[in-house]
Design a protein around this motif. Structure first.
Motif, PDB file in Angstrom:
ATOM      1  N   VAL A  68       0.894   1.061   3.070  1.00  0.00           N
ATOM      2  CA  VAL A  68       0.872   2.286   3.400  1.00  0.00           C
ATOM      3  C   VAL A  68       0.737   2.338   5.035  1.00  0.00           C
ATOM      4  O   VAL A  68       1.358   3.499   5.531  1.00  0.00           O
ATOM      5  CB  VAL A  68      -0.376   3.069   2.697  1.00  0.00           C
ATOM      6  CG1 VAL A  68      -0.374   4.497   3.410  1.00  0.00           C
ATOM      7  CG2 VAL A  68      -0.233   3.105   1.246  1.00  0.00           C
ATOM      8  N   GLN A  69       0.056   1.721   5.695  1.00  0.00           N
ATOM      9  CA  GLN A  69      -0.114   1.465   7.028  1.00  0.00           C
ATOM     10  C   GLN A  69       1.295   1.249   7.690  1.00  0.00           C
ATOM     11  O   GLN A  69       1.855   2.043   8.627  1.00  0.00           O
ATOM     12  CB  GLN A  69      -0.970   0.399   7.669  1.00  0.00           C
ATOM     13  CG  GLN A  69      -2.524   0.814   7.331  1.00  0.00           C
ATOM     14  CD  GLN A  69      -3.302  -0.173   7.662  1.00  0.00           C
ATOM     15  OE1 GLN A  69      -3.129  -1.283   7.406  1.00  0.00           O
ATOM     16  NE2 GLN A  69      -4.418   0.141   8.500  1.00  0.00           N
ATOM     17  N   LYS A  70       2.332   0.360   6.983  1.00  0.00           N
ATOM     18  CA  LYS A  70       3.655   0.008   7.727  1.00  0.00           C
ATOM     19  C   LYS A  70       4.462   1.101   7.345  1.00  0.00           C
ATOM     20  O   LYS A  70       5.299   1.497   8.322  1.00  0.00           O
ATOM     21  CB  LYS A  70       3.775  -1.395   7.007  1.00  0.00           C
ATOM     22  CG  LYS A  70       3.118  -2.449   7.455  1.00  0.00           C
ATOM     23  CD  LYS A  70       3.782  -3.839   6.549  1.00  0.00           C
ATOM     24  CE  LYS A  70       3.220  -4.960   7.372  1.00  0.00           C
ATOM     25  NZ  LYS A  70       3.752  -6.141   6.444  1.00  0.00           N
ATOM     26  N   ALA A  71       4.498   1.829   6.248  1.00  0.00           N
ATOM     27  CA  ALA A  71       5.273   2.847   5.804  1.00  0.00           C
ATOM     28  C   ALA A  71       4.945   4.021   6.814  1.00  0.00           C
ATOM     29  O   ALA A  71       6.262   4.870   6.828  1.00  0.00           O
ATOM     30  CB  ALA A  71       5.216   3.265   4.370  1.00  0.00           C
ATOM     31  N   THR A  72       3.987   4.177   7.197  1.00  0.00           N
ATOM     32  CA  THR A  72       3.565   5.430   7.962  1.00  0.00           C
ATOM     33  C   THR A  72       3.730   5.168   9.411  1.00  0.00           C
ATOM     34  O   THR A  72       3.249   5.973  10.352  1.00  0.00           O
ATOM     35  CB  THR A  72       2.113   5.984   7.559  1.00  0.00           C
ATOM     36  OG1 THR A  72       1.170   5.065   7.613  1.00  0.00           O
ATOM     37  CG2 THR A  72       2.357   6.512   6.050  1.00  0.00           C
ATOM     38  N   GLN A  76       0.112   3.426  -7.643  1.00  0.00           N
ATOM     39  CA  GLN A  76       0.577   3.138  -6.179  1.00  0.00           C
ATOM     40  C   GLN A  76       0.068   4.232  -5.239  1.00  0.00           C
ATOM     41  O   GLN A  76      -0.161   5.624  -5.502  1.00  0.00           O
ATOM     42  CB  GLN A  76       1.871   3.393  -5.947  1.00  0.00           C
ATOM     43  CG  GLN A  76       2.683   3.071  -4.569  1.00  0.00           C
ATOM     44  CD  GLN A  76       4.219   2.835  -4.808  1.00  0.00           C
ATOM     45  OE1 GLN A  76       4.601   3.938  -4.667  1.00  0.00           O
ATOM     46  NE2 GLN A  76       4.868   1.662  -5.095  1.00  0.00           N
ATOM     47  N   PHE A  77      -0.654   3.788  -3.911  1.00  0.00           N
ATOM     48  CA  PHE A  77      -1.049   4.929  -3.041  1.00  0.00           C
ATOM     49  C   PHE A  77       0.031   5.438  -2.372  1.00  0.00           C
ATOM     50  O   PHE A  77       1.098   4.653  -2.126  1.00  0.00           O
ATOM     51  CB  PHE A  77      -1.611   4.095  -1.899  1.00  0.00           C
ATOM     52  CG  PHE A  77      -3.119   3.351  -2.128  1.00  0.00           C
ATOM     53  CD1 PHE A  77      -4.312   4.271  -2.428  1.00  0.00           C
ATOM     54  CD2 PHE A  77      -3.380   1.951  -2.566  1.00  0.00           C
ATOM     55  CE1 PHE A  77      -5.529   3.516  -2.785  1.00  0.00           C
ATOM     56  CE2 PHE A  77      -4.315   1.624  -3.070  1.00  0.00           C
ATOM     57  CZ  PHE A  77      -5.677   2.281  -2.972  1.00  0.00           C
ATOM     58  N   GLU A  78      -0.127   6.714  -2.266  1.00  0.00           N
ATOM     59  CA  GLU A  78       1.157   7.338  -1.508  1.00  0.00           C
ATOM     60  C   GLU A  78       1.455   6.961  -0.279  1.00  0.00           C
ATOM     61  O   GLU A  78       0.650   6.834   0.677  1.00  0.00           O
ATOM     62  CB  GLU A  78       0.947   8.945  -1.680  1.00  0.00           C
ATOM     63  CG  GLU A  78       2.192   9.609  -1.467  1.00  0.00           C
ATOM     64  CD  GLU A  78       1.790  11.214  -1.482  1.00  0.00           C
ATOM     65  OE1 GLU A  78       1.600  11.942  -0.345  1.00  0.00           O
ATOM     66  OE2 GLU A  78       1.751  11.935  -2.451  1.00  0.00           O
ATOM     67  N   ARG A  79       2.677   6.759  -0.086  1.00  0.00           N
ATOM     68  CA  ARG A  79       3.077   6.208   1.306  1.00  0.00           C
ATOM     69  C   ARG A  79       3.319   7.376   2.275  1.00  0.00           C
ATOM     70  O   ARG A  79       4.417   7.758   2.764  1.00  0.00           O
ATOM     71  CB  ARG A  79       4.379   5.572   1.378  1.00  0.00           C
ATOM     72  CG  ARG A  79       4.371   3.973   1.159  1.00  0.00           C
ATOM     73  CD  ARG A  79       3.580   3.786  -0.376  1.00  0.00           C
ATOM     74  NE  ARG A  79       3.579   2.010  -0.385  1.00  0.00           N
ATOM     75  CZ  ARG A  79       3.032   1.634  -1.405  1.00  0.00           C
ATOM     76  NH1 ARG A  79       1.946   2.175  -2.034  1.00  0.00           N
ATOM     77  NH2 ARG A  79       3.225   0.149  -1.454  1.00  0.00           N
TER      78      ARG A  79
END
Length: 485
Positions: free
Chosen positions: A74-78, A123-126
């Motif tokens: 999630v950190q990477k995707a955001t 899955q945590f939302e990205r």
């Protein structure tokens, strides 16, 4: 409720064992559930004893924040860069009495733990929620839930958002989804779960090692033989006698967060076998003044009219500082330019006044001091500065457009909510430790039954209870299973 320490039972006095398992877990919340599935996944025969009629405990009431970092998906995707080292530096800086080995293990294993949680079946939302809030209003997967951007911590570690929320909208019960997934995983792995059955005593061998537990179920009793026992029965916020002994200020009207089974039994069971405790005088407590975040441009003053905390601190930090003030009294003051009404005001609106003098008189604050505090803040805020408390520039706006309004942060007026942070002293693998630091063979603790990351209320970040409870619950389960192999 009681502060009494249960007696341990000698193994040789047990005439007949009702069952025999490799690992017995007391409690099916986030920590107990993770311990059970991890132990079973390594081939151990696992029994979970849960006093309630369903799994979940206090976890099922939580909104669903997990404090994770180091470069999660999630950190990477955001677009938020993070590393285990920066996460470690931050958590080390906010811990009152840090245990570096635990913090290091948690940070180094955070990405793997994130992946493991998602492997349960969600899955945590990205996505990222950028506002200052207590919890994301929707299903956004990431936000700041600590003091990473607050001075002095922003100078000690590179800030990054680490509050990962499960994809359930709203402030409460999001974590119940994780419990449901753990129940399914436990069943698939052959874990036996007995509800309405509680541990009453630890059974110990002549060498002091834990050899099993005594249990009670609707008037029936028995004893289970086990190589290892994991205590994961929650904290002690519902035990009024324990709270009065260890955290007496928590008896002064806050709304406590927990279930009736957060009575400290697991902690007292650990002490009965020789376990030591840590951080028993610490608790999380908060009465957030935001959202709306615009209110944070105002100033928080005590009854003497003095500022004492950076207003952009995470809500639990601000609240903890309020409790240190004379009479645990404080007020948030904003001018007409920045006034907004919270949708759910936990810190109640008091009134509005045309002049600072009228406001000071109504609040019982020395007028000269309040005027001086406002003038100093406004002068520096106009230049984007806060030499006294280093509030971040984005929240620095002069409060000089009357009329002025005040919200009451005083304990007993604001609706504070809290839970205990202290528990059994444990190793990085969840082993319950004696005062001398030696482990009690066969005894483990995780979640709110243990004191894990040694945070106090001023350094607490939302998500560390679920994050560390699940992470160290897994470690306790793995280590407990290894003893039986």
């Amino acid at each position: 409720m009681s502060t009494a320490i249960p007696e341990t039972l000698a193994a040789e006095t047990i005439a007949e064992w009702s069952d025999e398992f490799d690992v017995v877990v007391a409690g099916f919340g986030i920590a107990g559930g993770c311990a059970a599935v991890e132990a079973a996944g390594r081939g151990a025969r696992v029994l979970v004893l849960e006093r309630a009629g369903v799994a979940g405990g206090t976890t099922a009431l939580a909104g669903g924040h997990f404090y994770l970092g180091g470069g999660t998906a999630v950190q990477k995707a955001t677009g938020h860069a993070d590393s285990a080292e920066e996460m470690y530096r931050y958590l080390l800086s906010v811990a009152r009495d840090p245990e570096p080995d635990k913090i290091r293990a948690y940070c180094d294993g955070s990405v793997e733990h994130f992946d493991w949680l998602e492997s349960l079946g969600f899955q945590f939302e990205r996505s990222y929620y950028p506002e200052k809030a207590v919890i994301q209003p929707g299903t956004q997967g990431l936000m700041y839930t600590g003091n990473e951007k607050v001075w002095p911590y922003r100078d000690q570690a590179t800030p990054a958002p680490r509050g990962h929320k499960v994809p359930v909208p709203g402030d409460t019960q999001g974590a119940a989804m994780i419990i449901e997934l753990l129940v399914k995983r436990a069943a698939a792995l052959g874990v036996e779960v007995r509800y309405e059955t509680g541990v009453t005593n630890l059974v110990c061998g002549a060498d002091g090692a834990v050899a099993g537990v005594a249990w009670k179920n609707l008037g029936r009793t028995g004893a289970v033989k086990a190589t290892s026992v994991v205590l994961a029965t929650g904290g002690f916020v519902m035990n009024t006698e324990m709270v009065a002994e260890h955290v007496p200020w928590l008896t002064e009207k806050p709304f406590v967060l927990g279930t009736p089974f957060d009575d400290g039994l697991g902690i007292r069971l650990g002490v009965s076998a020789g376990g030591a405790t840590r951080m028993m005088d610490q608790a999380f407590v908060t009465a957030p003044v935001y959202p709306p975040a615009r209110l944070l441009t105002g100033i928080v003053v005590n009854r003497n009219g003095e500022r004492f905390v950076a207003e952009d601190s995470y809500h639990a930090r601000t609240s903890a500082f309020v409790l240190d003030q004379p009479g645990a009294a404080a007020y948030l003051i904003v001018d007409s330019e920045h006034m907004e009404r919270p949708m759910f005001p936990l810190a109640p609106f008091i009134d509005g006044w045309e002049t600072v003098e009228e406001m000071a008189d109504a609040l019982g604050i020395p007028c000269a001091t309040l005027r001086s505090t406002l003038d100093r803040y406004n002068e520096h805020a106009a230049r984007g500065e806060d030499p006294d408390f280093h509030k971040a520039a984005e929240w620095l706006q002069p409060q000089d457009q009357g009329p002025w309004a005040a919200f009451d942060l005083t304990l007993g007026k604001a609706l504070y909510a809290g839970f205990t942070l202290g528990g059994l002293r444990t190793s990085v693998d969840g082993e319950v430790l004696r005062d001398n630091g030696s482990p009690i063979p066969g005894l483990y603790a995780a979640g709110a039954t243990s004191s894990t990351l040694a945070q106090d209320g001023k350094g607490y970040a939302s998500g560390t209870q679920l994050g560390s409870g699940s992470f160290f619950g897994r470690r306790a389960g793995r280590h407990a299973a290894a003893r039986s192999s």
